[in-house]
Design a protein around this motif. Structure first.
Motif, PDB file in Angstrom:
ATOM      1  N   ILE A 132      14.011  -7.315   2.077  1.00  0.00           N
ATOM      2  CA  ILE A 132      13.112  -7.607   0.951  1.00  0.00           C
ATOM      3  C   ILE A 132      12.162  -8.752   1.307  1.00  0.00           C
ATOM      4  CG2 ILE A 132      13.062  -8.557  -1.387  1.00  0.00           C
ATOM      5  CD1 ILE A 132      13.671  -5.614  -1.361  1.00  0.00           C
ATOM      6  N   CYS A 133      12.664  -9.759   2.009  1.00  0.00           N
ATOM      7  CA  CYS A 133      11.786 -10.860   2.428  1.00  0.00           C
ATOM      8  C   CYS A 133      10.688 -10.353   3.371  1.00  0.00           C
ATOM      9  CB  CYS A 133      12.600 -11.960   3.107  1.00  0.00           C
ATOM     10  SG  CYS A 133      13.642 -12.912   1.967  1.00  0.00           S
ATOM     11  N   TRP A 134      11.076  -9.493   4.297  1.00  0.00           N
ATOM     12  CA  TRP A 134      10.067  -8.920   5.206  1.00  0.00           C
ATOM     13  C   TRP A 134       9.115  -7.996   4.460  1.00  0.00           C
ATOM     14  CZ3 TRP A 134       8.646 -10.892   9.505  1.00  0.00           C
ATOM     15  CH2 TRP A 134       9.547 -11.613  10.297  1.00  0.00           C
ATOM     16  N   LEU A 135       9.598  -7.363   3.404  1.00  0.00           N
ATOM     17  CA  LEU A 135       8.710  -6.550   2.567  1.00  0.00           C
ATOM     18  C   LEU A 135       7.597  -7.415   1.985  1.00  0.00           C
ATOM     19  CD1 LEU A 135       8.139  -3.812   1.163  1.00  0.00           C
ATOM     20  CD2 LEU A 135       9.681  -4.551  -0.671  1.00  0.00           C
ATOM     21  N   TRP A 136       7.938  -8.673   1.633  1.00  0.00           N
ATOM     22  CA  TRP A 136       6.926  -9.613   1.134  1.00  0.00           C
ATOM     23  C   TRP A 136       6.034 -10.133   2.260  1.00  0.00           C
ATOM     24  CZ3 TRP A 136       4.066 -11.377  -2.633  1.00  0.00           C
ATOM     25  CH2 TRP A 136       3.476 -12.621  -2.526  1.00  0.00           C
ATOM     26  N   TRP A 137       6.651 -10.653   3.322  1.00  0.00           N
ATOM     27  CA  TRP A 137       5.871 -11.236   4.414  1.00  0.00           C
ATOM     28  C   TRP A 137       4.900 -10.242   5.033  1.00  0.00           C
ATOM     29  CZ3 TRP A 137      11.097 -13.295   6.460  1.00  0.00           C
ATOM     30  CH2 TRP A 137      11.358 -14.571   5.930  1.00  0.00           C
ATOM     31  N   LEU A 138       5.279  -8.980   5.086  1.00  0.00           N
ATOM     32  CA  LEU A 138       4.452  -7.955   5.734  1.00  0.00           C
ATOM     33  C   LEU A 138       3.648  -7.133   4.738  1.00  0.00           C
ATOM     34  CD1 LEU A 138       6.872  -6.730   8.556  1.00  0.00           C
ATOM     35  CD2 LEU A 138       4.813  -8.142   8.796  1.00  0.00           C
ATOM     36  N   GLN A 139       3.432  -7.698   3.557  1.00  0.00           N
ATOM     37  CA  GLN A 139       2.508  -7.042   2.638  1.00  0.00           C
ATOM     38  C   GLN A 139       1.079  -7.203   3.138  1.00  0.00           C
ATOM     39  OE1 GLN A 139       2.734  -4.981  -0.137  1.00  0.00           O
ATOM     40  NE2 GLN A 139       4.757  -4.918   0.814  1.00  0.00           N
ATOM     41  N   PRO A 140       0.312  -6.130   3.231  1.00  0.00           N
ATOM     42  CA  PRO A 140      -1.094  -6.248   3.651  1.00  0.00           C
ATOM     43  C   PRO A 140      -1.874  -7.253   2.804  1.00  0.00           C
ATOM     44  CG  PRO A 140      -0.433  -3.950   3.647  1.00  0.00           C
ATOM     45  CD  PRO A 140       0.706  -4.722   3.046  1.00  0.00           C
ATOM     46  N   VAL A 141      -1.615  -7.271   1.486  1.00  0.00           N
ATOM     47  CA  VAL A 141      -2.324  -8.195   0.600  1.00  0.00           C
ATOM     48  C   VAL A 141      -2.007  -9.644   0.966  1.00  0.00           C
ATOM     49  CG1 VAL A 141      -2.597  -8.984  -1.778  1.00  0.00           C
ATOM     50  CG2 VAL A 141      -2.430  -6.551  -1.297  1.00  0.00           C
ATOM     51  N   VAL A 142      -0.751  -9.923   1.280  1.00  0.00           N
ATOM     52  CA  VAL A 142      -0.350 -11.284   1.630  1.00  0.00           C
ATOM     53  C   VAL A 142      -1.087 -11.751   2.878  1.00  0.00           C
ATOM     54  CG1 VAL A 142       1.580 -12.712   2.437  1.00  0.00           C
ATOM     55  CG2 VAL A 142       1.895 -11.153   0.509  1.00  0.00           C
ATOM     56  N   PHE A 143      -1.117 -10.922   3.899  1.00  0.00           N
ATOM     57  CA  PHE A 143      -1.813 -11.284   5.142  1.00  0.00           C
ATOM     58  C   PHE A 143      -3.306 -11.459   4.893  1.00  0.00           C
ATOM     59  CE2 PHE A 143      -4.121 -10.412   9.025  1.00  0.00           C
ATOM     60  CZ  PHE A 143      -3.418 -11.131   9.984  1.00  0.00           C
ATOM     61  N   ASN A 144      -3.905 -10.508   4.188  1.00  0.00           N
ATOM     62  CA  ASN A 144      -5.357 -10.540   3.986  1.00  0.00           C
ATOM     63  C   ASN A 144      -5.801 -11.693   3.111  1.00  0.00           C
ATOM     64  OD1 ASN A 144      -5.463  -8.186   5.512  1.00  0.00           O
ATOM     65  ND2 ASN A 144      -5.466  -6.837   3.734  1.00  0.00           N
ATOM     66  N   VAL A 145      -5.036 -11.979   2.058  1.00  0.00           N
ATOM     67  CA  VAL A 145      -5.383 -13.091   1.157  1.00  0.00           C
ATOM     68  C   VAL A 145      -5.295 -14.419   1.899  1.00  0.00           C
ATOM     69  CG1 VAL A 145      -4.545 -14.407  -0.831  1.00  0.00           C
ATOM     70  CG2 VAL A 145      -4.837 -11.939  -1.002  1.00  0.00           C
ATOM     71  N   ASN A 146      -4.306 -14.558   2.758  1.00  0.00           N
ATOM     72  CA  ASN A 146      -4.130 -15.806   3.494  1.00  0.00           C
ATOM     73  C   ASN A 146      -5.358 -16.151   4.330  1.00  0.00           C
ATOM     74  OD1 ASN A 146      -2.486 -18.037   4.851  1.00  0.00           O
ATOM     75  ND2 ASN A 146      -3.021 -16.736   6.587  1.00  0.00           N
ATOM     76  N   ILE A 147      -5.985 -15.170   4.947  1.00  0.00           N
ATOM     77  CA  ILE A 147      -7.128 -15.464   5.817  1.00  0.00           C
ATOM     78  C   ILE A 147      -8.457 -15.362   5.080  1.00  0.00           C
ATOM     79  CG2 ILE A 147      -5.939 -14.767   7.924  1.00  0.00           C
ATOM     80  CD1 ILE A 147      -7.396 -12.091   7.787  1.00  0.00           C
ATOM     81  N   PHE A 148      -8.409 -14.976   3.792  1.00  0.00           N
ATOM     82  CA  PHE A 148      -9.658 -14.804   3.053  1.00  0.00           C
ATOM     83  C   PHE A 148      -9.947 -16.043   2.209  1.00  0.00           C
ATOM     84  CE2 PHE A 148     -12.518 -13.026  -0.184  1.00  0.00           C
ATOM     85  CZ  PHE A 148     -13.424 -12.395   0.637  1.00  0.00           C
ATOM     86  N   ASP A 149     -10.431 -17.104   2.861  1.00  0.00           N
ATOM     87  CA  ASP A 149     -10.790 -18.346   2.189  1.00  0.00           C
ATOM     88  C   ASP A 149      -9.586 -18.957   1.450  1.00  0.00           C
ATOM     89  OD1 ASP A 149     -13.243 -18.070   3.296  1.00  0.00           O
ATOM     90  OD2 ASP A 149     -14.368 -18.195   1.447  1.00  0.00           O
ATOM     91  N   PHE A 150      -9.805 -19.439   0.214  1.00  0.00           N
ATOM     92  CA  PHE A 150      -8.740 -20.119  -0.517  1.00  0.00           C
ATOM     93  C   PHE A 150      -8.857 -19.809  -1.998  1.00  0.00           C
ATOM     94  CE2 PHE A 150      -7.709 -23.662  -3.327  1.00  0.00           C
ATOM     95  CZ  PHE A 150      -6.347 -23.802  -3.060  1.00  0.00           C
ATOM     96  N   HIS A 151      -7.690 -19.605  -2.652  1.00  0.00           N
ATOM     97  CA  HIS A 151      -7.660 -19.353  -4.091  1.00  0.00           C
ATOM     98  C   HIS A 151      -6.416 -20.023  -4.672  1.00  0.00           C
ATOM     99  CE1 HIS A 151      -9.816 -16.016  -2.136  1.00  0.00           C
ATOM    100  NE2 HIS A 151     -10.671 -16.202  -3.117  1.00  0.00           N
ATOM    101  N   PRO A 152      -6.568 -20.907  -5.652  1.00  0.00           N
ATOM    102  CA  PRO A 152      -5.423 -21.707  -6.132  1.00  0.00           C
ATOM    103  C   PRO A 152      -4.309 -20.890  -6.760  1.00  0.00           C
ATOM    104  CG  PRO A 152      -7.352 -22.016  -7.538  1.00  0.00           C
ATOM    105  CD  PRO A 152      -7.822 -21.274  -6.342  1.00  0.00           C
ATOM    106  N   GLU A 153      -4.590 -19.665  -7.252  1.00  0.00           N
ATOM    107  CA  GLU A 153      -3.512 -18.883  -7.855  1.00  0.00           C
ATOM    108  C   GLU A 153      -2.446 -18.480  -6.846  1.00  0.00           C
ATOM    109  OE1 GLU A 153      -6.998 -15.866  -7.822  1.00  0.00           O
ATOM    110  OE2 GLU A 153      -6.713 -18.023  -7.651  1.00  0.00           O
ATOM    111  N   VAL A 154      -2.777 -18.580  -5.556  1.00  0.00           N
ATOM    112  CA  VAL A 154      -1.761 -18.316  -4.529  1.00  0.00           C
ATOM    113  C   VAL A 154      -0.609 -19.308  -4.669  1.00  0.00           C
ATOM    114  CG1 VAL A 154      -1.325 -18.310  -2.037  1.00  0.00           C
ATOM    115  CG2 VAL A 154      -3.416 -17.272  -2.930  1.00  0.00           C
ATOM    116  N   TRP A 155      -0.915 -20.529  -5.087  1.00  0.00           N
ATOM    117  CA  TRP A 155       0.134 -21.543  -5.276  1.00  0.00           C
ATOM    118  C   TRP A 155       1.168 -21.111  -6.313  1.00  0.00           C
ATOM    119  CZ3 TRP A 155      -3.820 -26.102  -5.952  1.00  0.00           C
ATOM    120  CH2 TRP A 155      -4.317 -26.467  -4.687  1.00  0.00           C
TER     121      TRP A 155
END
Length: 472
Positions: A132-155
């Motif tokens: 389940i943890c790898w299901l989160w870490w390897l979500q395409p959205v998680v990877f893409n959001v991380n490199i796509f600038d910055f957004h405080p709702e990620v916190w």
């Protein structure tokens, strides 16, 4: 005696497991941070949103009024994100844009900790919890959001996951507190807390359901009717409203339109795009979701509907941050699904392989070997140009250079609708008509440079087309 020894061994195994989760989260967070920093170094970050938040925090830390020169908005008038006042203390110690990139990376990676706790709460084995943890870490959205600038709702992602744990641990006050913190990262997440309230009503938890719905509505009324108008001379409203212009220009108009003419919703939906969006959004989870996942998924409905109904296509992609809370809910629903049925036909290894396949198809690591390299030749000229710009200079530059020099009172990037007669407010113009960047164009940038030269500014040009003009 034997029972006590066995109990101690179980506790030791559990503590060792969570330590490994924390260490893995830290390692993945470092990778995420390095990738986001590399994208920034490659001149692929933008004024919106990385530069925007960097300027706000620097202004606040420097005791200046926190109004962005790029939008004219107060730090709280953008999305009501009061959480942004906390990293101001870090900017007072050392103002650096890496605070934003690092905090985003580690918030994403360490969301695995409450996810692990939730998995153990549902009696999943260690192997299933790791999956389940790898299901989160390897979500395409998680990877893409991380490199796509910055957004405080990620916190808010760790807070949201812990909110589910507190709810399932019968800690209602902690649940409400975590929902309030979640609301403080972006006004749009009130749709999420509203959805969580709906989920609780479906579960017949009336007090919790109405509490979450009331909190969402009170926060919306406070922002829309009081805070935003106060900060913007009476003209404030929730910014996302503009993405539903076909329904009206205010929340009241939209509600009236939806109630009196609901058919307008069906007429304006991008059906093909929405179906494809739902397909790729749910694709990683098809071997995890079960019948008992459905009620958990109801909390994502308000966010999901607004993404589908929006005029803005970016809300229906896996590149931007709009789908990130929905993905976290899908991960939590997958925990519920996995606890219901451990299919012998679909082993943990097969599920993990499926996660990897989907990640390789929908995440964007290949950008670092293609699109993100198209400004390599511009890095050296840009660094040379930055050395000529004083810290107190007001600057007009391109959107992708802006976040490298946003720690100043006045900075902006040229838009096609700009009036170049307002050029005198700047001391420095740093533009590249050959690569105008986001929301700009060659014509408007060339107009600025031509006017600067006619007025006798001191201009320098590099081979890649970058031009720096300093007011005499």
């Amino acid at each position: 005696m034997l029972l006590d020894t066995f109990s101690l061994k179980i506790k030791k195994i559990k503590s060792e497991s969570i330590i490994w989760i924390i260490l893995t989260s830290f390692f993945i967070g470092v990778i995420f941070w390095l990738l986001a920093s590399l994208r920034h170094f490659f001149l692929q970050s933008n004024a919106f949103d990385l530069g925007l938040f960097d300027q706000w925090l620097w202004l606040q830390a420097s005791s200046h009024p926190p109004y962005s020169s790029m939008t004219g908005l107060h730090i709280l008038a953008d999305h009501g994100a009061w959480i942004l006042y906390f990293p101001v203390f870090l900017y007072k110690i050392h103002p650096n844009i890496q605070w934003l990139l690092a905090s985003q990376a580690f918030a994403l990676s360490f969301t695995s900790v409450p996810i692990w706790i939730l998995a153990k709460q549902r009696d999943l084995s260690d192997r299933e919890s790791w999956l389940i943890c790898w299901l989160w870490w390897l979500q395409p959205v998680v990877f893409n959001v991380n490199i796509f600038d910055f957004h405080p709702e990620v916190w808010s992602m760790p807070c949201l996951a812990f909110a589910y744990w507190s709810l399932r641990s019968n800690k209602p006050l902690l649940w409400i507190l975590l929902l309030f913190i979640t609301l403080g990262t972006r006004d749009g997440l009130l749709l999420l807390t509203l959805g969580l309230g709906i989920e609780q009503l479906i579960r017949r938890s009336w007090v919790l359901g109405f509490s979450a719905i009331s909190l969402s509505l009170i926060w919306l009324i406070f922002l829309n009717n009081f805070l935003y108008p106060f900060l913007n001379q009476g003209q404030g409203t929730v910014m996302a409203i503009s993405r539903y212009s076909y329904l009206g220009g205010s929340i009241g108009e939209i509600l009236v339109k939806v109630i009196t003419n609901p058919i307008v919703l069906l007429q304006n939906i991008d059906w093909s795009g929405s179906i494809f969006y739902l397909f790729i959004l749910f694709l990683p989870f098809i071997f995890f979701l079960r019948g008992n996942s459905l009620i958990t998924l109801t909390s994502s409905i308000p966010l999901l509907l607004t993404n589908i109904l929006s005029d803005t296509f970016s809300q229906r992609t896996l590149i931007h941050h709009y789908s990130l809370p929905i993905v976290l809910i899908l991960v939590i629903a997958s925990i519920d699904g996995l606890s219901e049925q451990r299919s012998i036909l679909i082993s943990i290894k097969k599920r993990f392989l499926w996660i990897l396949i989907v990640w390789s198809l929908l995440a964007k690591p290949w950008f670092f070997f293609g699109p993100y390299l198209d400004r390599i030749s511009s890095i050296k000229p840009a660094r040379q140009a930055f050395k000529f710009i004083r810290n107190d200079s007001s600057v007009l530059t391109t959107s992708y250079l802006a976040p490298h020099i946003t720690q100043r009172r006045i900075i902006n990037f040229p838009k096609d609708s700009d009036d170049i007669n307002n050029m005198n407010q700047y001391d420095v113009i740093l533009l590249n008509p050959l690569d105008p960047g986001w929301n700009s164009g060659t014509k408007v940038q060339q107009s600025y440079l031509t006017k600067a030269k006619l007025e006798g500014w001191n201009c320098t040009k590099w081979q890649n087309g970058l031009e720096l003009c300093l007011k005499n």
